[in-house]
Motif scaffolding. Sequence first.
Motif, PDB file in Angstrom:
ATOM      1  N   TYR A  10      46.479  34.739  37.773  1.00 48.19           N
ATOM      2  CA  TYR A  10      45.706  34.697  36.531  1.00 48.19           C
ATOM      3  C   TYR A  10      46.417  33.880  35.461  1.00 48.19           C
ATOM      4  CZ  TYR A  10      42.438  37.972  38.491  1.00 48.19           C
ATOM      5  OH  TYR A  10      41.492  38.549  39.276  1.00 48.19           O
ATOM      6  N   ARG A  13      45.660  30.457  36.171  1.00 47.55           N
ATOM      7  CA  ARG A  13      44.282  30.142  35.768  1.00 47.55           C
ATOM      8  C   ARG A  13      44.176  29.950  34.263  1.00 47.55           C
ATOM      9  NH1 ARG A  13      39.850  33.582  39.185  1.00 47.55           N
ATOM     10  NH2 ARG A  13      40.263  32.633  41.205  1.00 47.55           N
ATOM     11  N   ARG A  14      44.931  30.786  33.516  1.00 49.25           N
ATOM     12  CA  ARG A  14      44.886  30.637  32.056  1.00 49.25           C
ATOM     13  C   ARG A  14      45.412  29.274  31.652  1.00 49.25           C
ATOM     14  NH1 ARG A  14      47.050  36.702  30.636  1.00 49.25           N
ATOM     15  NH2 ARG A  14      45.330  37.684  31.771  1.00 49.25           N
ATOM     16  N   ILE A  16      45.322  26.617  33.489  1.00 51.62           N
ATOM     17  CA  ILE A  16      44.313  25.625  33.880  1.00 51.62           C
ATOM     18  C   ILE A  16      43.168  25.602  32.861  1.00 51.62           C
ATOM     19  CG2 ILE A  16      42.577  25.026  35.625  1.00 51.62           C
ATOM     20  CD1 ILE A  16      44.533  26.205  37.728  1.00 51.62           C
ATOM     21  N   ALA A  17      42.679  26.815  32.487  1.00 52.26           N
ATOM     22  CA  ALA A  17      41.564  26.883  31.540  1.00 52.26           C
ATOM     23  C   ALA A  17      41.958  26.282  30.195  1.00 52.26           C
ATOM     24  CB  ALA A  17      41.115  28.333  31.366  1.00 52.26           C
ATOM     25  N   GLY A  18      43.178  26.635  29.735  1.00 52.17           N
ATOM     26  CA  GLY A  18      43.657  26.088  28.463  1.00 52.17           C
ATOM     27  C   GLY A  18      43.784  24.579  28.530  1.00 52.17           C
ATOM     28  N   LEU A  20      42.239  22.596  30.515  1.00 52.43           N
ATOM     29  CA  LEU A  20      40.903  22.002  30.627  1.00 52.43           C
ATOM     30  C   LEU A  20      40.285  21.836  29.239  1.00 52.43           C
ATOM     31  CD1 LEU A  20      39.127  21.224  33.075  1.00 52.43           C
ATOM     32  CD2 LEU A  20      37.931  23.383  32.766  1.00 52.43           C
ATOM     33  N   GLY A  21      40.376  22.900  28.434  1.00 53.69           N
ATOM     34  CA  GLY A  21      39.813  22.840  27.082  1.00 53.69           C
ATOM     35  C   GLY A  21      40.506  21.803  26.227  1.00 53.69           C
ATOM     36  N   LEU A  25      39.138  18.096  24.790  1.00 52.23           N
ATOM     37  CA  LEU A  25      39.191  17.674  23.384  1.00 52.23           C
ATOM     38  C   LEU A  25      40.019  16.399  23.216  1.00 52.23           C
ATOM     39  CD1 LEU A  25      39.502  20.966  21.299  1.00 52.23           C
ATOM     40  CD2 LEU A  25      37.666  19.281  21.253  1.00 52.23           C
ATOM     41  N   PHE A  28      38.091  13.478  24.486  1.00 50.71           N
ATOM     42  CA  PHE A  28      37.080  13.188  23.473  1.00 50.71           C
ATOM     43  C   PHE A  28      37.683  12.361  22.336  1.00 50.71           C
ATOM     44  CE2 PHE A  28      35.691  14.374  19.225  1.00 50.71           C
ATOM     45  CZ  PHE A  28      34.367  13.977  19.243  1.00 50.71           C
ATOM     46  N   LEU A  31      38.623   8.785  23.396  1.00 50.68           N
ATOM     47  CA  LEU A  31      37.470   7.916  23.616  1.00 50.68           C
ATOM     48  C   LEU A  31      36.768   7.588  22.307  1.00 50.68           C
ATOM     49  CD1 LEU A  31      35.880   9.450  26.832  1.00 50.68           C
ATOM     50  CD2 LEU A  31      37.022   7.257  26.609  1.00 50.68           C
ATOM     51  N   ARG A  32      36.680   8.601  21.439  1.00 50.32           N
ATOM     52  CA  ARG A  32      35.887   8.390  20.229  1.00 50.32           C
ATOM     53  C   ARG A  32      36.666   7.721  19.111  1.00 50.32           C
ATOM     54  NH1 ARG A  32      30.815   9.940  18.781  1.00 50.32           N
ATOM     55  NH2 ARG A  32      30.451  10.000  16.544  1.00 50.32           N
ATOM     56  N   TYR A  33      37.922   8.117  18.956  1.00 53.15           N
ATOM     57  CA  TYR A  33      38.686   7.575  17.834  1.00 53.15           C
ATOM     58  C   TYR A  33      39.781   6.602  18.269  1.00 53.15           C
ATOM     59  CZ  TYR A  33      36.414  11.684  15.925  1.00 53.15           C
ATOM     60  OH  TYR A  33      35.486  12.623  15.583  1.00 53.15           O
ATOM     61  N   VAL A  38      37.346   5.071  13.217  1.00 50.21           N
ATOM     62  CA  VAL A  38      37.640   5.518  11.867  1.00 50.21           C
ATOM     63  C   VAL A  38      39.055   5.066  11.565  1.00 50.21           C
ATOM     64  CG1 VAL A  38      37.735   7.488  10.315  1.00 50.21           C
ATOM     65  CG2 VAL A  38      36.184   7.513  12.254  1.00 50.21           C
ATOM     66  N   SER A  39      39.200   3.821  11.176  1.00 52.56           N
ATOM     67  CA  SER A  39      40.534   3.280  11.012  1.00 52.56           C
ATOM     68  C   SER A  39      40.763   2.795   9.601  1.00 52.56           C
ATOM     69  CB  SER A  39      40.742   2.136  12.007  1.00 52.56           C
ATOM     70  OG  SER A  39      41.762   1.294  11.574  1.00 52.56           O
TER      71      SER A  39
ATOM     72  N   SER B  25      37.649   5.220   4.444  1.00 47.71           N
ATOM     73  CA  SER B  25      37.957   4.611   5.740  1.00 47.71           C
ATOM     74  C   SER B  25      36.923   4.988   6.791  1.00 47.71           C
ATOM     75  CB  SER B  25      39.360   5.005   6.183  1.00 47.71           C
ATOM     76  OG  SER B  25      39.510   6.396   6.119  1.00 47.71           O
ATOM     77  N   TRP B  58      37.140  34.084  34.174  1.00 51.24           N
ATOM     78  CA  TRP B  58      37.746  33.435  35.337  1.00 51.24           C
ATOM     79  C   TRP B  58      39.252  33.691  35.385  1.00 51.24           C
ATOM     80  CZ3 TRP B  58      40.677  28.603  35.738  1.00 51.24           C
ATOM     81  CH2 TRP B  58      40.810  28.167  37.060  1.00 51.24           C
ATOM     82  N   ALA B  59      39.897  33.692  34.199  1.00 54.30           N
ATOM     83  CA  ALA B  59      41.348  33.846  34.162  1.00 54.30           C
ATOM     84  C   ALA B  59      41.767  35.240  33.676  1.00 54.30           C
ATOM     85  CB  ALA B  59      41.953  32.763  33.277  1.00 54.30           C
TER      86      ALA B  59
END
Lengths: 317, 191
Positions: A10, A13-14, A16-18, A20-21, A25, A28, A31-33, A38-39, B25, B58-59
Amino acid sequence: MNRITDQNAYRRRRLIAGALGLGALGTFGALRYGDGTVSAEQADKDAAPGSDEPTVSDKTGERLTHKFAATHYNNAYEFGWDKTDPVEKSGGFELKPWQVTFDGLCGKPGTFDLDELMGMPFSQLEERVYDFRCVEAWSMVIPYNGRSLRDILSVVQPLGSAKYVAFTSILRPEQMPGQASSFSTLDWPYVEALTIEEAMNPLTFATFGVYGDQNLPQNGMPFRITVPWKYGFKSPKFVVRITFTEERPEATWHKENSREYGWYSNVYPDISHPRWSQATERRIWSETEVERIPSRPYNGFADQVAHLYPGDQKQYR
Amino acid sequence: MIRTLTHLGLALPALVMAYAWRSQSLGVDPQKALILETGIWTFNLLLVVLFLPVASRWAHWPVVLKYRRAVGLWVFAYATTHFTLFLSFYLGWDFVRLAEEITDRPYVLLGFGAWLILAALASTSTRPAIKKLGRRWKPLHTFVYLALVCAVIHYLLMIRSDWSWPVAYAAIGLCLLMLRLRRARWLRTRN
């Protein structure tokens, strides 16, 4: 499995889950910034001098949108869908040499260099201040350098049977990342078209520069057509071919979605885009000043072009 | 301590946006940029809020659920900012036009619907409200998935030509929705 290994599983898994989250982010954010959407540095580096002062046309005295705004906020899907893609991703685009081919129903088809099309030194071209009205309901006031398109078209002598004029933009995916992108649904090269009457109207402007500057691919240089009473996408950029036809040519955005982008796409404040109103527009004066103003029929040129569209306006949307 | 850090982390995008706005900006069209950014962060946190119970189960990690309400309230805060900016910048606080936009344009309708759902969920997230609703609280709060569906379509309708971002969000949203449906089925068959 005993309790200890259970706990370890477990714990893993924690992690892995952390991961993953946080990873999602992080991806994200990158890719986005990551590409400087926004420079602050970008804005500071290129900021026009005295950028809080309104700029005014030397020739006509009209108030203009700041050059910085007009050159850093563009739709040119050839370079990407984001408004900053055209300025950021056009560095490798070669503006010279540039030739334009005239073909189809005309007496003197042929291929011309840009200098021949200008017919005079760039500095002596006419400056015209037009409101550029995007279909997305924003607008800018821009000084265009060029000459009436009809002066050029008359040289190649369109035949009486020529009812339409198609403008084809350049296809150069190796220098235009938006053309190479597999996420874009547009069919390249970009094609726009006008009726022969629209193309021969003196307002229709063969454009070789904006703000006295020829080196602005983000604005469609080295050669674009400016049609001031229509939404911006009807003013094709990077034009390399002009074809006279009898049948109405298909146009890129109209083909993409005819419900949203009419073939004529004249500016009619009363006729909404299916997703937003066209009654008003956001006039972008600078990075700091945006003003909401009412839109005008034919973008203010009703006197000069309304006669081209007899009957119900809806058929010319 | 962890709670404070969580709130700080959740406020961070808003703080960065506020700073970017002040330091000019956000590019040439800062109004539009801000509306897009608040929208995208509403979506991000909405996905986080729906991911938390999945990770927790899951965890075997019940502690993360303690922060679900905090994230949920921030989702509503970003959504409200997004909606307020749209009202201010695009409609100039003209509520007649808002009514027209809602009836005429599906993307406005869906965005507004999602915001209404989030408002209902946020306002029933106080301790007394939870107590008062009792067993009805849980079914009411599964409506967050309807808000998700509205948000996904709202974003898909914005596509002009490039579909990469909206489709990525739709895919993640769909995964979370499927996981929830699978669990609902499992709970039903177990009883």
